[in-house]
Structures are given as structure tokens and as C-alpha cells.
Motif scaffolding. Structure first.
Motif, PDB file in Angstrom:
ATOM      1  N   ALA A 598      40.173  33.918  39.167  1.00 16.83           N
ATOM      2  CA  ALA A 598      39.184  34.037  38.092  1.00 16.83           C
ATOM      3  C   ALA A 598      39.853  33.780  36.750  1.00 16.83           C
ATOM      4  CB  ALA A 598      38.543  35.414  38.112  1.00 16.83           C
ATOM      5  N   ALA A 599      39.319  32.841  35.995  1.00 20.04           N
ATOM      6  CA  ALA A 599      39.876  32.480  34.694  1.00 20.04           C
ATOM      7  C   ALA A 599      39.084  33.153  33.586  1.00 20.04           C
ATOM      8  CB  ALA A 599      39.851  30.960  34.526  1.00 20.04           C
ATOM      9  N   VAL A 600      39.558  32.977  32.362  1.00 25.79           N
ATOM     10  CA  VAL A 600      38.885  33.560  31.202  1.00 25.79           C
ATOM     11  C   VAL A 600      37.430  33.095  31.142  1.00 25.79           C
ATOM     12  CG1 VAL A 600      38.823  33.593  28.681  1.00 25.79           C
ATOM     13  CG2 VAL A 600      41.001  33.823  29.876  1.00 25.79           C
ATOM     14  N   GLU A 601      37.206  31.805  31.479  1.00 27.88           N
ATOM     15  CA  GLU A 601      35.844  31.262  31.425  1.00 27.88           C
ATOM     16  C   GLU A 601      34.906  31.999  32.385  1.00 27.88           C
ATOM     17  OE1 GLU A 601      38.730  28.010  30.300  1.00 27.88           O
ATOM     18  OE2 GLU A 601      38.578  29.536  31.868  1.00 27.88           O
ATOM     19  N   HIS A 602      35.427  32.404  33.575  1.00 24.93           N
ATOM     20  CA  HIS A 602      34.592  33.125  34.533  1.00 24.93           C
ATOM     21  C   HIS A 602      34.229  34.505  33.999  1.00 24.93           C
ATOM     22  CE1 HIS A 602      36.855  30.383  37.454  1.00 24.93           C
ATOM     23  NE2 HIS A 602      35.615  29.927  37.381  1.00 24.93           N
ATOM     24  N   TYR A 603      35.199  35.162  33.359  1.00 26.80           N
ATOM     25  CA  TYR A 603      34.911  36.472  32.771  1.00 26.80           C
ATOM     26  C   TYR A 603      33.882  36.352  31.650  1.00 26.80           C
ATOM     27  CZ  TYR A 603      38.549  38.970  35.336  1.00 26.80           C
ATOM     28  OH  TYR A 603      39.296  39.561  36.323  1.00 26.80           O
ATOM     29  N   ALA A 604      33.986  35.277  30.856  1.00 29.73           N
ATOM     30  CA  ALA A 604      33.006  35.069  29.785  1.00 29.73           C
ATOM     31  C   ALA A 604      31.602  34.912  30.364  1.00 29.73           C
ATOM     32  CB  ALA A 604      33.384  33.841  28.967  1.00 29.73           C
ATOM     33  N   CYS A 605      31.503  34.199  31.505  1.00 32.43           N
ATOM     34  CA  CYS A 605      30.204  34.038  32.161  1.00 32.43           C
ATOM     35  C   CYS A 605      29.650  35.383  32.627  1.00 32.43           C
ATOM     36  CB  CYS A 605      30.339  33.099  33.366  1.00 32.43           C
ATOM     37  SG  CYS A 605      30.705  31.396  32.945  1.00 32.43           S
ATOM     38  N   MET A 606      30.530  36.201  33.231  1.00 35.06           N
ATOM     39  CA  MET A 606      30.077  37.500  33.731  1.00 35.06           C
ATOM     40  C   MET A 606      29.659  38.430  32.604  1.00 35.06           C
ATOM     41  SD  MET A 606      29.756  37.727  36.902  1.00 35.06           S
ATOM     42  CE  MET A 606      29.489  39.502  36.916  1.00 35.06           C
ATOM     43  N   VAL A 607      30.415  38.423  31.508  1.00 34.40           N
ATOM     44  CA  VAL A 607      30.057  39.255  30.350  1.00 34.40           C
ATOM     45  C   VAL A 607      28.712  38.810  29.804  1.00 34.40           C
ATOM     46  CG1 VAL A 607      30.677  39.844  27.963  1.00 34.40           C
ATOM     47  CG2 VAL A 607      32.435  39.838  29.755  1.00 34.40           C
ATOM     48  N   ASP A 608      28.493  37.493  29.733  1.00 35.41           N
ATOM     49  CA  ASP A 608      27.224  36.949  29.255  1.00 35.41           C
ATOM     50  C   ASP A 608      26.091  37.358  30.186  1.00 35.41           C
ATOM     51  OD1 ASP A 608      25.685  35.218  27.468  1.00 35.41           O
ATOM     52  OD2 ASP A 608      25.524  33.887  29.193  1.00 35.41           O
ATOM     53  N   LEU A 609      26.332  37.279  31.510  1.00 31.33           N
ATOM     54  CA  LEU A 609      25.325  37.645  32.510  1.00 31.33           C
ATOM     55  C   LEU A 609      24.923  39.112  32.366  1.00 31.33           C
ATOM     56  CD1 LEU A 609      23.721  37.324  35.179  1.00 31.33           C
ATOM     57  CD2 LEU A 609      25.865  37.718  36.390  1.00 31.33           C
ATOM     58  N   LEU A 610      25.920  39.988  32.313  1.00 23.51           N
ATOM     59  CA  LEU A 610      25.641  41.421  32.203  1.00 23.51           C
ATOM     60  C   LEU A 610      25.000  41.748  30.857  1.00 23.51           C
ATOM     61  CD1 LEU A 610      28.976  42.759  33.767  1.00 23.51           C
ATOM     62  CD2 LEU A 610      26.697  42.873  34.801  1.00 23.51           C
ATOM     63  N   GLY A 611      25.507  41.097  29.794  1.00 24.80           N
ATOM     64  CA  GLY A 611      24.969  41.370  28.463  1.00 24.80           C
ATOM     65  C   GLY A 611      23.516  40.966  28.341  1.00 24.80           C
ATOM     66  N   ARG A 612      23.152  39.787  28.852  1.00 26.79           N
ATOM     67  CA  ARG A 612      21.760  39.330  28.767  1.00 26.79           C
ATOM     68  C   ARG A 612      20.827  40.238  29.576  1.00 26.79           C
ATOM     69  NH1 ARG A 612      20.972  34.244  26.724  1.00 26.79           N
ATOM     70  NH2 ARG A 612      22.864  33.045  26.316  1.00 26.79           N
ATOM     71  N   GLY A 614      21.141  43.332  29.700  1.00 29.80           N
ATOM     72  CA  GLY A 614      21.093  44.624  29.025  1.00 29.80           C
ATOM     73  C   GLY A 614      22.154  45.592  29.478  1.00 29.80           C
ATOM     74  N   CYS A 615      23.066  45.144  30.353  1.00 31.71           N
ATOM     75  CA  CYS A 615      24.135  46.018  30.861  1.00 31.71           C
ATOM     76  C   CYS A 615      25.354  45.933  29.936  1.00 31.71           C
ATOM     77  CB  CYS A 615      24.518  45.619  32.281  1.00 31.71           C
ATOM     78  SG  CYS A 615      23.122  45.548  33.433  1.00 31.71           S
ATOM     79  N   LEU A 616      25.209  46.396  28.697  1.00 31.71           N
ATOM     80  CA  LEU A 616      26.261  46.222  27.704  1.00 31.71           C
ATOM     81  C   LEU A 616      27.497  47.035  28.036  1.00 31.71           C
ATOM     82  CD1 LEU A 616      24.194  46.219  24.373  1.00 31.71           C
ATOM     83  CD2 LEU A 616      24.704  44.345  25.909  1.00 31.71           C
ATOM     84  N   ASP A 617      27.318  48.273  28.512  1.00 35.69           N
ATOM     85  CA  ASP A 617      28.478  49.109  28.836  1.00 35.69           C
ATOM     86  C   ASP A 617      29.268  48.513  29.994  1.00 35.69           C
ATOM     87  OD1 ASP A 617      27.857  50.940  26.856  1.00 35.69           O
ATOM     88  OD2 ASP A 617      26.577  52.140  28.197  1.00 35.69           O
ATOM     89  N   GLU A 618      28.547  48.011  31.011  1.00 35.61           N
ATOM     90  CA  GLU A 618      29.234  47.388  32.153  1.00 35.61           C
ATOM     91  C   GLU A 618      30.005  46.143  31.705  1.00 35.61           C
ATOM     92  OE1 GLU A 618      26.216  48.449  32.052  1.00 35.61           O
ATOM     93  OE2 GLU A 618      25.584  49.437  33.914  1.00 35.61           O
ATOM     94  N   ALA A 619      29.422  45.384  30.783  1.00 38.62           N
ATOM     95  CA  ALA A 619      30.086  44.182  30.277  1.00 38.62           C
ATOM     96  C   ALA A 619      31.368  44.551  29.536  1.00 38.62           C
ATOM     97  CB  ALA A 619      29.147  43.416  29.354  1.00 38.62           C
TER      98      ALA A 619
END
Length: 835
Positions: A598-612, A614-619
Motif C-alpha cells: 500500500a502506497a501513500v496514494e492508496h492511503y489518500a484514497c481510503m482517507v477520502d473514502l472514509l471522509g466522504r 462521514g467517518c472522520l475519526d476513522e480516517a
């Protein structure tokens, strides 16, 4: 018939004087060769004509020819033969042909002289594209009533000189069928032909004939045999011939050494390094070319391995070399560049200079590529200064590498200066400039340069089309992209995997997913690059489920996904479709199932997914567990989610971390300012804006492009520069009435400025997206689909307004923003208001 009848004593003496004088004659001496007081006869004229032939004195030869005609000797067969020979050797095939055609009875000497003349003229192949004279020689050859070995040799050697090696071998076979016995000249010619076409079996058959004829000990035949075997890769046979030779001159030694070096290089490039070592160790004399071939061979193996283990072998070999030339240094530098070790290549370049080795053009190309790979701009500038001092700036390859270095370092204007100073418009330099313009966000200039290179006659190659298609994709210039596609078909590059991938990407980014799918399905072979491009195309067009289906089909066909594939699956199929569970599953499977770290880009995708979702704490929790330092894109994804959900507290905390670690992160300032503005904290918003300006951080201005009649138009907010801006404003005013009647209410939350409500509504009307759409409506026939491109995320109010406009005008409006495509039709959007 007595001897006295043929020659007078006076003329005989003069003839022998001429015969000796011809060996040292100079063009200015020709006028004296006829002597004073001596009446020349045929024999005298033959000597003078031969003298003219020996020094290529065509003008003097023509004057002598005039005297021959005046004396009445022009009917003498031997003198005519000499004239044919003289004209042919002086390059006047027309003069030779006239004399030849005037001979009533032509003997074999005349025929051979004529053929030799044509063959001599055929050596001009180096300057001309066609070997016209050899065809004339062939016609003369087949008109000859009798042909001796000299005639056959002239033709065989002529074909070899003209690079028509197969015809030389066919003529040799015909010669044998007609019973003509070959001599050493014949064998040298056909062996050269065998060497040129790597006809080892034919060469061995000819070798057997050479042994039978007793010509093997001839030094020229022996040299040709060694050269033939070496170039055909049979070093063992070459050694056998070499060891049997009684006399070995420098030619045969060079043939053996070069043959071994070529074989070393061939084995090394094919990955057979053990075979390369075997040949290398068999060489009694190892010159610097052999050493360098071994080093470069190890370096070339880098392309075949994931890790650069063979560079250690290259270094060991390099350290054993008695003399380390610039060739060897350059080989190592290029090897490290191929391994992705740009810093190591630069370090090696510095060491090379400390040891007093002068770099050459190959060295400079290597170190410039190293600078480009690590964005070492300042070092690149120093090397540029060295290049100017060394006089290599005009070298086309060095110049192209300079352009590429500056472009990849983001200094496109410096690249342009180098490009404009180059003596010729080279395709490599053009490619570097086109790709540089695209990388720097100057797609229009990339297309202009593409048109310029074509107008100057520079033929595009595959990488040219890759750059141009990327430019079309950046501008969403579909019609221009289709024109480029037509050129690709004409140039037969459609099957090139990189060009095809770029075509798929271009059509997808222009919103024409059907065209992208058509190109994809027509490809004979599809690698992971093409599959990933098609998956990304579907997700950009809001077809998340189709992207997932294509991903499953890709796995079914045995194609292993890579880092880019998962970026596509996570970023669009999941983030923009709200498929949280699927996204988590794919994220976890990258390393567990597919061994893709998993690269930085994959983590950015997951943070974006969780954030959109509404799972801000999980992100935020996911970011803290990252094995590497979070990038700006990761933090910005969470900040964007804070803006969407109005979480000011988390936004302040995250922004503080972002701006402390990366004060130049423009998106961090903009997102925090927008969070404050959306919450009505205008003072805080203005303070963040002021901090950004004080620190000199520039944000990318919003801009929207639209292609109309094959011309790209761009707009910014409150644009007043466009020549049709009055008509555009009038069209927007006209549309506002039916929009309001259908229930459109301007969403002033998207005007992030502390101004009156009426001013907010006015500003919304002049967003760049609305200006581009209005221009498209007044510039195209009713029913025409509109395609526009926004470099930032489309604002919520523009999104709502475009839905209303699509219903009112009855058109499909395709908008591509920084994240995805929005297909508006009949009041609906393909994103289902989730973006």
C-alpha cells in the motif's frame, strides 16, 4: 607480322616512358605526356588515357579524346577500351556509355570496363537513397555475350557496396551454375554478403569451396572468413580460421576483437552473462571495447531484474580494468540511471571528473537523465555550463536531454530556451518539450508545438503521440484527439501498448467512454497498463460498478493488478460511489492477496473514502497508523471532508499539522479558509488568506475550458477578456428566467466572501463553468453535446445550475472536474449528487 610493324622505335621509347610516368602523374602533368615533336599513335594515346584515368583527370581526358578523334585512331579497339575505362573511373558514366556504344565489336575487356564503371558510380549510395547505377550495371552485365570471372566479381562487389547482399549471394549461385570458377576476389565479396545478412550456413558452404580451391591461406580471404564467422556469432569457427592463418595483419586482429566484443554485448543484452564471460575469457587480448562491453552488459541486465544486483558485478569488473575510459564510466552512470539511482549516477560523475576523465556526449546524456530523475535542477544547471564549455550543446542528443531535464524539473521556460537554440528540430527534443508542457499544465502549448514539428517535417513517434494525447485529455479536446487518433492509424502506432493506453485514457477523460472501450477491445494484447487505464476511465465517468466488473474480468484473464489499478479501484469506484465496505476490502487485499505494498496514494484514497462517508475519526485514525510519513494529499483529503461536514475543530487541528510540515501547501490554506468561511468565521478566513499571501504561497486559479470548432477556449471567474463575453452574459441572463421558474435557487454558501447576498448571487452567475457552458450554447447548433473541463472541483451551485440548464436546452452537458466526470442530461447528473 614483325614487331617493327607495330611500333616505331621513337614511339616505343615514348610509350615506356609514359608507362612509368603514369605511376607518379599529377593532373597538371597530362598536357606534357604527349611530348614535343612526337606524332602520337594508338599506343601513345593508350598511355595518356590511362594516365588520365589513374588521377581522375576528366577534363584532360576529354581533350585527349578530341585529339584521338582528329588523328583517326578512334576505331582502335584497345584505345576504345581505355577510353571507356577512363570515363568510368572519372565518374562520367555517360561518356563511357557513348564510347562503348560506338565500338562495333565489343570484347570482354570493354564489357568489364563498362560494368566496373557502373559499379564505381554505385558507390554514391552513401549520398543517394537509390542505387540507380547498379541496375544499369546489371543491364550491361546481362547483355554481355561472354562473361569472365572479372565481370562476375564486379557485379558481386557492386551489390555488396549497395547493401544488396542477398542479390550478391544469388548472383554467386548463378555464377557457379554457369561453370565460372570463383577466385579470391569473389570469395571476399560473397563472405562480406554472408556477414551482412548473418547467413552462417551459406558462409560455411562457401568456406568448404574456399578450402577446395586452395584460397584459404590468402590473407584477404582469411580476414573475410574471420569477419564472417565473428559477425554471424560463431566465434569458435572464427578462432579456428584465425589460428590456421600464416600471416595475421591488423585487419584480422580487429575482426576477431570486434567480433568477440559484439558477441559479448549480444550475450549481455540477452541476459546470458555467463556466455559473455566465456567469450571474454577466451580473448587473448582484451581491449577497452571488450571491457566496456562487459560492464555495459551487466548494466543492461538491470532492465531484466527487479533489483539491481548485477550492478555489483559491473562495479567489480570496472575496478579490474587496467584503463577506465569515458566509455566505461558512461556505462556505469547509465546503469545507475536505469536502476533508478540518480544520486549514485551523479556521485559517479563527480568522481569521474576528479580522476581527470573528460566526459563525452554519452556521459552528459546520462547525468542529465540522472538530474531529471531526482529533480536536481541546480546540479543540472552546473552540468549545462560544462556542456557549453565542452562544445556539446549543439549535439542533438545532449540538447534533447537538456530540454528533458529542465522540463522534468518544472522549468519549462529554460527548456524552451535550449530547444529554440538547437540547430535542428529533433523529434526527441520535441517529445521532451511536449511532455514538459503537459506536465507544467500548458497543454495548449504542447498542441501548438505538435503542429509546429509537423509543419517542419519532423515525423512523430510513439512517445510523441502519448504526449499529444495527454494534452488533448488535459483540455478535454475530443475532436482534436480524434484527429490525432487518425494520424496514429496512418502511422501504424495503434497497436503500440503505450499509445493505445493513452488513447483509452484520452477518450475516457474526454467523457467518450464508448470510444475508449472500442480502442480497448480492438487491442490484440492488453497488459496491466491498458486494463488500469480502462478501469480509471470507467470510474472517472462515474461508472463505478462497471469498473469493478472490469477489474474482476482482468483478474479472470490472469493479469495481475498493480499500484495504479488499485488507485483507480479505490479512488473512484469506492470513494465517489460511496462503497465503503468494498473499499476497505480492496485496500486490505492489496498486500494480503496481490502483494502490492500500500502506497501513500492508496492511503489518500481510503482517507477520502472514509471522509466522504462521514467517518472522520476513522480516517484520522488510519493516518496515524501509516507506515510512512503522510503526504499533503492525505491530509488534504481529510481537510476536504472537514469542509464538507463543517467540522471546524478537526479542520483547525489537521490544518495546523499540514501547514507546520508543509508551509507551501496551498490547498491547506484554501481548505481551512473555506472551512472558516462556511462557518461564518470571516475574520479567521481572512487571516488564513493573509498568511498565505505573506508566505508567498500561490493557489491555482479556477479555470474552465471548452472546445468549439476544434479550438479550445478558456474562462476564469468574472472573465471579461473573451471577445464574446457580452453575448455570454446575455445567454446566462436569458437562461435565468426558466431556471428560476423550475425552482432553481442560487446557493450562496459557495460564495466564500463576506459580501451582501445580492453580490453573492451576482458572483455565482459569473463562475467559469457557467461562462463556458453559455459560450458553448451560443456557439454550437441545438442538440450538440457540450464538453467542458474544470481544473478544480466543480462548485455545488454550478452543479445544481447545470442540471437545470441541461433540462431547459435539451442537451447533454459533460463536465470533467478535478475528481470525476458529471454527465448532465434532462435535469439529472450521473454522479447522483455524490462527488
Amino acid at each position: 607480322m614483325g614487331f617493327e610493324f607495330l611500333f616505331s622505335l621513337e614511339n616505343l621509347t615514348h610509350f615506356f616512358l609514359l608507362s612509368n610516368f603514369v605511376k607518379e602523374v599529377r593532373p597538371n602533368d597530362i598536357n606534357f605526356l604527349l611530348g614535343d615533336g612526337v606524332e602520337p599513335d594508338s599506343v601513345t594515346f593508350i598511355g595518356v588515357v590511362n594516365a588520365c584515368a589513374s588521377v581522375g583527370a576528366l577534363d584532360e581526358g576529354k581533350r585527349v579524346h578530341e585529339q584521338i578523334v582528329q588523328s583517326g585512331c578512334d576505331a582502335d579497339i584497345y584505345l576504345c577500351n581505355s577510353l571507356v575505362d577512363m570515363y568510368a573511373k572519372c565518374g562520367s558514366i555517360e561518356g563511357a556509355s557513348k564510347v562503348f556504344n560506338s565500338i562495333p565489336t565489343r570484347d570482354v575487356v570493354a564489357w568489364n570496363a563498362m560494368i566496373s564503371g557502373y559499379v564505381k558510380c554505385s558507390s554514391l549510395v552513401d549520398m543517394y537513397a537509390k542505387c540507380g547505377s547498379i541496375e544499369d550495371a546489371s543491364r550491361v552485365f546481362y547483355r554481355m555475350p561472354t562473361r569472365n570471372v572479372v565481370s562476375w566479381n564486379a557485379m558481386i562487389v557492386g551489390y555488396v557496396k549497395c547493401d544488396q547482399w542477398q542479390r550478391a549471394l544469388e548472383l554467386y549461385q548463378q555464377m557457379q551454375r554457369e561453370g565460372v570458377v570463383p577466385d579470391s576476389v569473389t570469395f571476399v565479396g560473397v563472405l562480406n554478403a554472408c556477414a551482412s545478412v548473418v547467413a552462417l550456413n551459406e558462409g560455411r558452404r562457401i568456406h568448404a569451396q574456399i578450402i577446395q580451391s586452395g584460397c584459404e591461406l590468402d590473407v584477404f580471404v582469411g580476414n573475410s572468413l574471420v569477419d564472417m564467422y565473428a559477425k554471424c556469432g560463431s566465434i569458435e569457427d572464427a578462432w579456428k580460421v584465425f589460428n590456421r592463418m600464416l600471416m595475421r595483419d591488423v585487419v584480422v586482429w580487429n575482426a576477431m576483437i570486434l567480433g568477440c566484443c559484439s558477441l559479448i554485448d549480444m550475450y549481455a543484452k540477452c541476459g546470458s552473462i555467463e556466455d559473455a564471460w566465456s567469450v571474454f575469457n577466451s580473448m587473448p587480448l582484451r581491449d577497452v571495447v571488450a571491457w566496456s562491453a562487459m560492464i555495459l552488459g551487466h548494466a543492461n541486465l538491470v532492465d531484466m531484474y527487479v533489483k539491481c544486483g548485477s550492478m555489483e558485478d559491473a562495479w567489480r569488473l570496472f575496478n579490474k580494468m587496467p584503463i577506465r575510459t569515458v566509455v566505461a564510466w558512461s556505462a556505469l552512470i547509465l546503469g545507475h540511471v536505469k536502476c533508478g539511482q540518480g544520486e549514485k549516477a551523479l556521485e559517479l560523475f563527480r568522481q569521474m571528473q576528479l580522476e581527470g576523465v573528460e566526459p563525452d556526449s554519452v556521459t552528459f546524456v546520462g547525468v542529465l537523465n540522472a538530474c531529471a530523475s531526482v529533480a536536481a535542477l541546480e546540479e543540472g544547471r552546473h552540468i549545462h555550463a560544462q556542456i557549453i564549455k565542452s562544445g556539446y550543446e549543439s549535439d542533438i542528443y545532449v540538447g534533447s536531454s537538456l530540454v528533458d531535464m529542465y522540463a522534468k524539473c518544472g522549468h519549462i521556460e529554460d527548456a524552451r530556451q535550449v530547444f529554440d537554440r538547437m540547430p535542428t528540430c529533433d523529434v526527441v527534443a520535441c517529445n521532451a518539450m511536449i511532455l514538459g508542457h503537459v506536465k507544467c499544465g500548458q497543454a495548449e502549448r504542447a498542441l501548438e508545438l505538435f503542429q509546429q514539428m509537423q509543419s517542419e517535417g519532423v515525423e512523430p513517434v510513439a512517445i510523441t503521440f502519448v504526449g499529444v494525447l495527454n494534452a488533448c485529455a488535459s483540455l478535454m479536446a475530443l475532436e482534436k484527439g480524434r484527429q490525432v487518433h487518425q494520424q496514429i492509424r496512418q502511422c501504424h502506432f495503434e497497436s503500440n501498448v503505450f499509445v493505445a493506453s493513452s488513447l483509452v485514457d484520452m477518450y475516457a477523460k474526454c467523457g467518450s467512454i464508448d470510444d475508449a472501450s472500442y480502442v480497448f477491445k480492438r487491442m490484440p494484447t492488453r497488459n496491466v497498463v491498458v486494463w488500469s487505464a480502462m478501469i480509471l476511465g470507467h470510474v472517472k465517468c462515474g461508472q463505478g460498478q462497471k469498473a469493478l466488473q472490469l477489474f474482476q474480468k482482468m483478474q479472470h484473464e490472469g493479469v495481475e493488478p498493480n499500484l495504479v489499478t488499485f488507485i483507480g479501484v479505490l479512488n473512484a469506484s469506492c470513494s465517489h460511489a460511496g462503497l465503503v465496505d468494498e473499499g476497505v476490502h480492496f485496500f486490505e487485499s492489496t498486500s494480503l492477496v496481490y502483494s502490492v505494498c500500500a502506497a501513500v496514494e492508496h492511503y489518500a484514497c481510503m482517507v477520502d473514502l472514509l471522509g466522504r462517508a462521514g467517518c472522520l475519526d476513522e480516517a484520522e485514525s488510519l493516518i496515524t497508523t501509516m507506515p510512512c510519513e503522510p503526504s499533503g494529499s492525505v491530509w488534504n483529503a481529510l481537510l476536504g471532508a472537514c469542509r464538507i461536514y463543517g467540522n471546524v475543530e478537526m479542520g483547525e487541528r489537521i490544518a495546523k499539522r499540514v501547514l507546520e510540515s508543509d508551509p507551501g501547501n496551498a490547498a491547506g490554506y484554501v481548505l481551512l479558509s473555506n472551512i472558516y468561511a462556511a462557518a461564518g468565521k470571516w475574520d479567521s478566513s481572512a487571516n488564513v488568506h493573509r498568511q498565505r499571501l505573506e508566505r508567498g504561497v500561490k493557489k491555482e486559479p479556477g479555470r474552465t475550458w471548452i472546445e468549439v470548432n476544434n479550438e479550445v477556449h478558456s474562462f476564469i471567474v468574472n472573465d471579461e477578456e473573451h471577445p464574446q463575453i457580452s453575448e455570454i452574459h446575455a445567454e446566462l441572463k436569458r437562461l435565468s428566467v426558466p431556471m428560476n421558474n423550475l425552482g432553481y435557487v442560487p446557493d450562496t454558501r459557495f460564495v466564500l466572501h463576506d459580501v451582501e447576498e445580492e453580490e453573492k448571487v451576482s458572483r455565482l452567475c459569473h463562475h467559469s463553468e457557467k461562462l463556458a457552458i453559455a459560450f458553448g450554447l451560443i456557439s454550437t447548433p441545438p442538440g450538440t453535446s457540450l464538453r467542458i473541463f474544470k481544473n478544480l472541483r466543480v462548485c455545488g451551485d454550478c452543479h445544481t445550475a447545470t442540471k437545470f440548464i441541461s433540462k431547459i436546452v435539451g442537451r447533454v452537458i459533460i463536465v470533467r472536474d478535478a475528481n470525476r466526470f458529471h454527465h448532465f442530461e434532462n435535469g439529472l447528473c450521473s454522479c447522483r449528487d455524490y462527488w
